[in-house]
Write a protein that holds these residues in place. Structure first.
Motif, PDB file in Angstrom:
ATOM      1  N   GLY A 260      82.455  16.808  -2.218  1.00 53.03           N
ATOM      2  CA  GLY A 260      82.558  16.769  -3.661  1.00 53.03           C
ATOM      3  C   GLY A 260      82.781  18.137  -4.267  1.00 53.03           C
ATOM      4  O   GLY A 260      83.401  19.012  -3.679  1.00 53.03           O
ATOM      5  N   SER A 261      82.224  18.325  -5.449  1.00 51.06           N
ATOM      6  CA  SER A 261      82.519  19.530  -6.224  1.00 51.06           C
ATOM      7  C   SER A 261      81.488  20.639  -6.054  1.00 51.06           C
ATOM      8  O   SER A 261      81.635  21.701  -6.653  1.00 51.06           O
ATOM      9  CB  SER A 261      82.636  19.161  -7.697  1.00 51.06           C
ATOM     10  N   ALA A 262      80.461  20.445  -5.245  1.00 49.94           N
ATOM     11  CA  ALA A 262      79.403  21.451  -5.121  1.00 49.94           C
ATOM     12  C   ALA A 262      79.943  22.779  -4.605  1.00 49.94           C
ATOM     13  O   ALA A 262      79.675  23.839  -5.182  1.00 49.94           O
ATOM     14  CB  ALA A 262      78.284  20.945  -4.215  1.00 49.94           C
ATOM     15  N   VAL A 263      80.705  22.746  -3.536  1.00 52.68           N
ATOM     16  CA  VAL A 263      81.254  23.982  -2.969  1.00 52.68           C
ATOM     17  C   VAL A 263      82.282  24.578  -3.918  1.00 52.68           C
ATOM     18  O   VAL A 263      82.322  25.792  -4.119  1.00 52.68           O
ATOM     19  CB  VAL A 263      81.840  23.730  -1.565  1.00 52.68           C
ATOM     20  N   ALA A 264      83.095  23.726  -4.533  1.00 50.19           N
ATOM     21  CA  ALA A 264      84.096  24.211  -5.484  1.00 50.19           C
ATOM     22  C   ALA A 264      83.433  24.920  -6.664  1.00 50.19           C
ATOM     23  O   ALA A 264      83.941  25.944  -7.143  1.00 50.19           O
ATOM     24  CB  ALA A 264      84.966  23.060  -5.978  1.00 50.19           C
ATOM     25  N   SER A 265      82.299  24.414  -7.114  1.00 48.69           N
ATOM     26  CA  SER A 265      81.608  25.064  -8.228  1.00 48.69           C
ATOM     27  C   SER A 265      81.024  26.406  -7.810  1.00 48.69           C
ATOM     28  O   SER A 265      81.017  27.360  -8.595  1.00 48.69           O
ATOM     29  CB  SER A 265      80.533  24.155  -8.833  1.00 48.69           C
ATOM     30  N   LEU A 266      80.557  26.513  -6.567  1.00 50.94           N
ATOM     31  CA  LEU A 266      80.061  27.795  -6.071  1.00 50.94           C
ATOM     32  C   LEU A 266      81.196  28.821  -6.018  1.00 50.94           C
ATOM     33  O   LEU A 266      81.031  29.964  -6.439  1.00 50.94           O
ATOM     34  CB  LEU A 266      79.437  27.629  -4.692  1.00 50.94           C
ATOM     35  N   ILE A 267      82.333  28.406  -5.528  1.00 51.49           N
ATOM     36  CA  ILE A 267      83.493  29.301  -5.469  1.00 51.49           C
ATOM     37  C   ILE A 267      83.894  29.732  -6.873  1.00 51.49           C
ATOM     38  O   ILE A 267      84.175  30.916  -7.108  1.00 51.49           O
ATOM     39  CB  ILE A 267      84.668  28.626  -4.740  1.00 51.49           C
ATOM     40  N   ALA A 268      83.889  28.813  -7.820  1.00 50.20           N
ATOM     41  CA  ALA A 268      84.256  29.135  -9.199  1.00 50.20           C
ATOM     42  C   ALA A 268      83.297  30.153  -9.815  1.00 50.20           C
ATOM     43  O   ALA A 268      83.710  31.011 -10.597  1.00 50.20           O
ATOM     44  CB  ALA A 268      84.299  27.868 -10.049  1.00 50.20           C
ATOM     45  N   ILE A 269      82.034  30.082  -9.444  1.00 47.65           N
ATOM     46  CA  ILE A 269      81.046  31.029  -9.957  1.00 47.65           C
ATOM     47  C   ILE A 269      81.248  32.409  -9.337  1.00 47.65           C
ATOM     48  O   ILE A 269      81.252  33.420 -10.026  1.00 47.65           O
ATOM     49  CB  ILE A 269      79.612  30.520  -9.691  1.00 47.65           C
ATOM     50  N   MET A 270      81.437  32.447  -8.032  1.00 47.25           N
ATOM     51  CA  MET A 270      81.514  33.729  -7.332  1.00 47.25           C
ATOM     52  C   MET A 270      82.897  34.370  -7.377  1.00 47.25           C
ATOM     53  O   MET A 270      83.030  35.573  -7.233  1.00 47.25           O
ATOM     54  CB  MET A 270      81.077  33.559  -5.880  1.00 47.25           C
ATOM     55  N   ASP A 271      83.908  33.552  -7.554  1.00 46.62           N
ATOM     56  CA  ASP A 271      85.286  34.043  -7.538  1.00 46.62           C
ATOM     57  C   ASP A 271      86.097  33.316  -8.611  1.00 46.62           C
ATOM     58  O   ASP A 271      87.001  32.539  -8.303  1.00 46.62           O
ATOM     59  CB  ASP A 271      85.887  33.814  -6.145  1.00 46.62           C
ATOM     60  N   PRO A 272      85.778  33.563  -9.887  1.00 48.52           N
ATOM     61  CA  PRO A 272      86.414  32.802 -10.974  1.00 48.52           C
ATOM     62  C   PRO A 272      87.937  32.944 -11.036  1.00 48.52           C
ATOM     63  O   PRO A 272      88.618  32.040 -11.506  1.00 48.52           O
ATOM     64  CB  PRO A 272      85.757  33.336 -12.236  1.00 48.52           C
TER      65      PRO A 272
END
Length: 70
Positions: free
Chosen positions: A33-45
């Protein structure tokens, strides 16, 4: 976790390396799902596979955990 991805002690790690390692140790549900994608968005916007230091990593991880709780 950060140190595991920075064995040479350079003080910076690519976001993709952090996420790759993190997905090996977290619950399978978080990998989907989107959990990993949200982490990436936070750390590497900017989505450029940026290198981040441990302070930015810990700040981003804390933000992600809080986001996952809600």
């Amino acid at each position: 976790l950060f140190q595991a991805c920075d064995p040479k002690g350079k003080g910076k790690v690519k976001v993709s390396d952090l996420v790759k390692y993190l997905t090996t140790i977290v619950d399978k549900q978080l990998q989907e799902g989107s959990a990993v994608a949200s982490l990436i968005a936070i750390m590497d916007p900017k989505n450029i596979n940026a290198e981040i230091g441990s302070t930015a990593f810990h700040r981003g991880l804390h933000q992600w955990i809080e986001q996952m709780k809600s």
